[in-house]
Design an enzyme around this catalytic site. Structure first.
Site, PDB file in Angstrom:
ATOM      1  N   LYS A 172       0.864  -1.190   0.000  1.00  0.00           N
ATOM      2  CA  LYS A 172       0.000   0.000   0.000  1.00  0.00           C
ATOM      3  C   LYS A 172       0.891   1.227   0.000  1.00  0.00           C
ATOM      4  O   LYS A 172       1.828   1.323   0.807  1.00  0.00           O
ATOM      5  CB  LYS A 172      -0.901   0.019   1.239  1.00  0.00           C
TER       6      LYS A 172
HETATM    7  C1  5RP Z   1      -2.424   4.754   8.346  1.00  0.00           C
HETATM    8  C2  5RP Z   1      -2.789   3.814   7.269  1.00  0.00           C
HETATM    9  C3  5RP Z   1      -4.089   4.012   6.616  1.00  0.00           C
HETATM   10  O1  5RP Z   1      -4.738   2.786   6.556  1.00  0.00           O
HETATM   11  C4  5RP Z   1      -3.852   4.539   5.234  1.00  0.00           C
HETATM   12  O2  5RP Z   1      -3.173   5.759   5.308  1.00  0.00           O
HETATM   13  C5  5RP Z   1      -5.137   4.641   4.405  1.00  0.00           C
HETATM   14  O3  5RP Z   1      -5.942   5.615   4.862  1.00  0.00           O
HETATM   15  P1  5RP Z   1      -6.113   7.024   4.149  1.00  0.00           P
HETATM   16  O4  5RP Z   1      -6.833   6.734   2.842  1.00  0.00           O
HETATM   17  O5  5RP Z   1      -6.942   7.802   5.104  1.00  0.00           O
HETATM   18  O6  5RP Z   1      -4.757   7.595   3.878  1.00  0.00           O
HETATM   19  O7  5RP Z   1      -2.074   2.911   6.928  1.00  0.00           O
HETATM   20  O8  5RP Z   1      -1.108   4.557   8.697  1.00  0.00           O
END
Ligand code: 5RP
Length: 265
Positions: A172
């Protein structure tokens, strides 16, 4: 890849489209009661039917998610510091047994490339992958961005490639200009986080761009649950990710569903 690992991955990335809408609601693990998630059970219950996977901490799974749900769970297993401390000072804080007990389809942790504790968080990822492999548990690596790092394709590409090399099954990260270069350099599926709340059309355009440039989907939080129409927004994101809708078409879904009752996906 063995059956268990593939089977769990297919719960996170449904094979029908090969794409995924993950709903990220783990923010409280360092931010406490985040805007939009103060009453987290109330916020996430209407969104769950529209997501493929919930990215969440064990405390929220135990207390706020109906165990009869169809949604798959990707469990955040790293933590330690709060927003008041040094964010990169994380360790793996949830056991693999706990992830299995909660019937997780995957586990996720952050690595902090270009920040303090970079080396420890990357070696923690390696250890988590070692353990996860024994149980056929997919690992999602989250490339947290160091404070001084530019969010460009060179840096994001570096962080994603390192995560994949260490053994993460999915990554991610954040969308950036020339995102296709990040995808090209990373041999495992990439999902984008949404980042800070944007105007809905901008968030949908970012989603469309990411999908067009090779992202496998989203693991999105604030741009959904902080929207004035969270259900409309997740339906709009879903249309882009799974149906190839344009941002304009998706915006119409978001706008027109403002006053409609919640439907199942
Ligand atoms: C926080 C995360 C969140 O899950 C990630 O940032 C996704 O959320 P957003 O779309 O609000 O950024 O890993 O550390």
């Amino acid at each position: 890849m063995d059956f268990g690992l593939k089977n769990r991955l297919s719960k996170i990335i449904p094979p029908k489209s090969g794409k995924t809408v993950m709903l990220a609601v783990d923010h409280g693990y360092f931010q406490g009661p985040t805007t939009g998630l103060k009453d987290i059970k109330k916020s996430i219950t209407p969104l769950i039917p529209h997501a493929d996977c919930l990215f969440v901490t064990r405390g929220i799974v135990r207390n706020c998610v109906d165990p009869r749900t169809d949604i798959s769970i990707c469990l955040r297993v790293s933590g330690g510091p709060s927003i008041l401390g040094e964010l990169s000072n994380e360790d793996v804080i949830v056991s693999m047994e706990e992830a299995l007990r909660l019937n997780a389809a995957g586990v996720g942790m952050s690595i902090f490339v270009g920040a303090g504790n970079e080396d420890r968080t990357i070696s923690n990822l390696g250890r988590l992958v070692n353990e996860a492999q024994q149980y056929g548990m997919p690992v999602l690596a989250i490339t947290a961005v160091g404070k001084d790092m530019a969010r460009d394709a060179r840096y994001i590409g570096l962080a994603c490639r390192i995560a994949a090399e260490i053994g993460a099954h999915m990554v991610k990260t954040y969308y950036c200009e020339d995102f296709h270069k990040v995808v090209e350099g990373c041999p495992v599926p990439i999902v984008i986080a949404g980042g800070k709340k944007l105007p809905e059309m901008e968030a949908l355009q970012m989603t469309e761009n990411a999908i067009k440039e090779g992202a496998t989907g989203v693991d999105m939080g604030r741009n959904i649950f902080q929207s004035d129409n969270p259900v409309g927004m997740i339906k709009a994101v879903r249309a882009i990710v799974h149906k190839g809708a344009t941002a304009e078409e998706a915006f119409e879904i978001y706008s027109s569903s403002k006053k409609q009752p919640v439907e199942a996906k």
